[in-house]
Design an enzyme around this catalytic site. Structure first.
Site, mmCIF file in Angstrom:
data_model
loop_
_atom_site.group_PDB
_atom_site.id
_atom_site.type_symbol
_atom_site.label_atom_id
_atom_site.label_comp_id
_atom_site.label_asym_id
_atom_site.label_seq_id
_atom_site.Cartn_x
_atom_site.Cartn_y
_atom_site.Cartn_z
ATOM 1 N N HIS A 194 0.822 -1.262 -0.152
ATOM 2 C CA HIS A 194 -0.097 0.001 0.096
ATOM 3 C C HIS A 194 0.865 1.389 -0.077
ATOM 4 O O HIS A 194 0.342 2.492 -0.132
ATOM 5 C CB HIS A 194 -0.881 -0.128 1.178
ATOM 6 C CG HIS A 194 -0.120 0.428 2.507
ATOM 7 N ND1 HIS A 194 0.373 -0.540 3.042
ATOM 8 C CD2 HIS A 194 -0.017 1.362 3.298
ATOM 9 C CE1 HIS A 194 0.976 -0.058 4.322
ATOM 10 N NE2 HIS A 194 0.647 1.183 4.342
HETATM 11 C C1 UD1 Z 1 -2.241 5.008 6.300
HETATM 12 C C2 UD1 Z 1 -0.835 5.616 6.914
HETATM 13 C C3 UD1 Z 1 0.250 4.483 6.882
HETATM 14 C C4 UD1 Z 1 -0.358 3.177 7.371
HETATM 15 C C5 UD1 Z 1 -1.636 3.176 6.356
HETATM 16 C C6 UD1 Z 1 -2.257 1.556 7.064
HETATM 17 C C7 UD1 Z 1 -0.450 7.918 7.083
HETATM 18 C C8 UD1 Z 1 0.462 8.843 6.381
HETATM 19 N N1 UD1 Z 1 -0.313 6.632 6.493
HETATM 20 O O1 UD1 Z 1 -2.006 5.312 4.989
HETATM 21 O O2 UD1 Z 1 1.220 4.734 7.736
HETATM 22 O O3 UD1 Z 1 0.338 2.027 6.992
HETATM 23 O O4 UD1 Z 1 -2.586 3.967 6.982
HETATM 24 O O5 UD1 Z 1 -3.568 1.350 6.413
HETATM 25 O O6 UD1 Z 1 -1.030 8.196 8.005
HETATM 26 N N2 UD1 Z 1 -9.464 5.434 2.260
HETATM 27 C C9 UD1 Z 1 -10.374 4.598 1.934
HETATM 28 N N3 UD1 Z 1 -11.038 4.072 3.098
HETATM 29 C C10 UD1 Z 1 -10.756 4.539 4.415
HETATM 30 C C11 UD1 Z 1 -9.364 5.153 4.515
HETATM 31 C C12 UD1 Z 1 -8.792 5.440 3.145
HETATM 32 O O7 UD1 Z 1 -11.053 4.216 0.866
HETATM 33 O O8 UD1 Z 1 -11.114 3.978 5.391
HETATM 34 C C13 UD1 Z 1 -8.572 5.643 0.790
HETATM 35 C C14 UD1 Z 1 -8.445 7.095 0.858
HETATM 36 O O9 UD1 Z 1 -9.348 7.783 0.176
HETATM 37 C C15 UD1 Z 1 -7.035 7.286 0.112
HETATM 38 C C16 UD1 Z 1 -6.323 6.155 0.441
HETATM 39 O O10 UD1 Z 1 -7.128 5.266 0.937
HETATM 40 O O11 UD1 Z 1 -7.151 7.321 -1.398
HETATM 41 C C17 UD1 Z 1 -5.494 6.378 1.485
HETATM 42 O O12 UD1 Z 1 -5.586 6.753 2.726
HETATM 43 P P1 UD1 Z 1 -4.890 7.534 3.872
HETATM 44 O O13 UD1 Z 1 -5.521 7.691 5.070
HETATM 45 O O14 UD1 Z 1 -4.511 8.777 3.066
HETATM 46 O O15 UD1 Z 1 -3.617 6.710 3.766
HETATM 47 P P2 UD1 Z 1 -2.955 5.320 3.951
HETATM 48 O O16 UD1 Z 1 -2.645 4.980 2.579
HETATM 49 O O17 UD1 Z 1 -4.188 4.598 4.293
#
Ligand code: UD1
Length: 366
Positions: free
Chosen positions: A210
């Site tokens: 991821h």
């Molecule tokens: C975050 C953490 C990372 C951790 C990961 C575990 C930061 C900088 N990164 O990254 O350290 O390893 O979580 O999962 O805080 N999204 C959904 N549903 C959700 C959450 C997110 O669809 O419930 C999508 C968002 O729209 C976005 C992507 O997932 O496009 C990334 O979500 P984001 O919270 O920005 O960071 P992660 O990549 O999940």
């Protein structure tokens, strides 16, 4: 009575906070000394990225949800800071406890310190040295304003000393994520995919990817997956897909009869898979710690790690992000030459009790 805020925001926070809450409750059962409010920033909001973990790990419903949702790094940081500041202005706590390295960790630490609320950082002091990762910035910023550091390793202690942190503010307690792992190991749940594919122990590989550096560049993601498929000796690849990766994979149209892309698993189902697999291939940090404790071979698709004890002591190895590095590692695994590993100091299931004990001392209740 001590008033503490416990902050969670994203999936890897939930398994770190759960045992701390349970340890606080154990103390309060004898004498109510610590009042806590659990604050969810809403960084992760999908049921299978958040709610499932609350149910499975018996985490109480948060007192507040800041509902920040998705956004750029700055949008999330700003939204969380404003939301948490508002809570603190209405009702100030004696301590803000943050865990790990996600954006919620850093954002709440900043809001707290600006309002003169001390910060405790669980998993403080770890560093990858890779400042291209948002998590490394989150670690550096959080630790630069943390008052009390609860650390997972002697390496973290050394990092902090090098930055001038005084020994009396460093508490080497172990790993709360491992408290959760050891407590729940006997109740892991067989996931649906197990019977659907008739999986057998040590006859499949678990894959998770991821990190933006691995998944945001489409051609690279495809190369990585292709190499893993090509050299995994016909074993099924079980790939629970993070929402970020899912969006990209959908556009790429990657499919293969041995590649099973499934939705993000619950904690108990995911670790059921890890405990029994031949190996894990991942770019996560937390999974390398869990694999180490369960003695499962782990290959990390990154050039660096903030958890180097998983390599020097545990079962993890850094493979790097060049797809060509995958074959030699998988060959080593299939030749039976993967190291056995051992368990790092104080990763013993008692970390949260140590943290609560230190909190009582810090606030002079012991
Ligand atoms: C975050 C953490 C990372 C951790 C990961 C575990 C930061 C900088 N990164 O990254 O350290 O390893 O979580 O999962 O805080 N999204 C959904 N549903 C959700 C959450 C997110 O669809 O419930 C999508 C968002 O729209 C976005 C992507 O997932 O496009 C990334 O979500 P984001 O919270 O920005 O960071 P992660 O990549 O999940």
């Amino acid at each position: 009575m001590i008033k503490i805020d416990l902050i969670v925001g994203a999936r890897p926070n939930f398994m770190k906070i759960a045992p701390i809450i349970h340890a606080l409750e154990r103390v309060n059962n004898t004498e109510p000394l610590i009042k806590y409010r659990l604050i969810h920033t809403g960084q992760h909001y999908d049921a299978n990225m958040s709610e499932t973990f609350f149910q499975q790990l018996e985490i109480p419903k948060p007192a507040f949800n800041l509902n920040v949702g998705s956004g750029t790094q700055a949008e999330q940081t700003a939204g969380i800071m404003v939301g948490y500041e508002k809570l603190l202005l209405e009702d100030k706590s004696d301590l803000c406890m943050v865990v790990g390295d996600v954006t919620s960790t850093m954002a709440c630490a900043i809001s707290a310190r600006k309002l003169l609320v001390p910060v405790a950082h669980v998993e403080g002091g770890i560093r990858s040295g890779d400042e291209t990762m948002p998590e490394e910035i989150n670690r550096m910023v959080t630790d630069s304003i943390t008052n009390y550091f609860f650390t997972t390793s002697e390496i973290a202690n050394e990092n902090l000393r090098r930055f001038g942190v005084k020994d009396q503010n460093i508490f080497f307690v172990g790993n709360t994520m491992i408290d959760t792992l050891l407590k729940n190991r006997a109740r892991f749940i067989k996931p649906e995919i197990w019977d659907k594919l008739n999986l057998n122990e040590k006859e499949y590989i678990v894959l998770t990817l991821h990190r933006p550096s691995n998944v945001d560049e489409e051609a690279k993601l495809k190369d990585l997956i292709d190499e893993i498929i090509a050299h995994s000796h016909n074993l099924p690849l079980i790939f629970p897909v993070h929402p970020r990766t899912a969006k990209i994979i959908a556009g790429l149209g990657i499919t293969h009869p041995r590649l099973y892309m499934i939705k993000p698993q619950g904690y108990l189902e995911f670790n059921y898979l890890v405990e029994r697999c031949k190996a894990v291939i991942t770019d996560s940090g937390g999974i390398t710690e869990e694999a180490t404790v369960m003695g499962v071979p782990c290959m990390t698709l990154r050039d660096n790690t903030e958890r180097s004890e998983t390599i020097t002591i545990g079962t993890n190895e850094l493979i790097g992000v060049n797809p060509k590095a995958i074959k030699p590692s998988l060959d080593k695994l299939f030749q039976g030459n993967w190291k056995k590993g051992a368990i790092p100091d104080l990763w013993d299931g008692e970390t949260s009790d140590r943290i609560v004990h230190h909190l009582l001392q810090i606030f002079k209740y012991e």
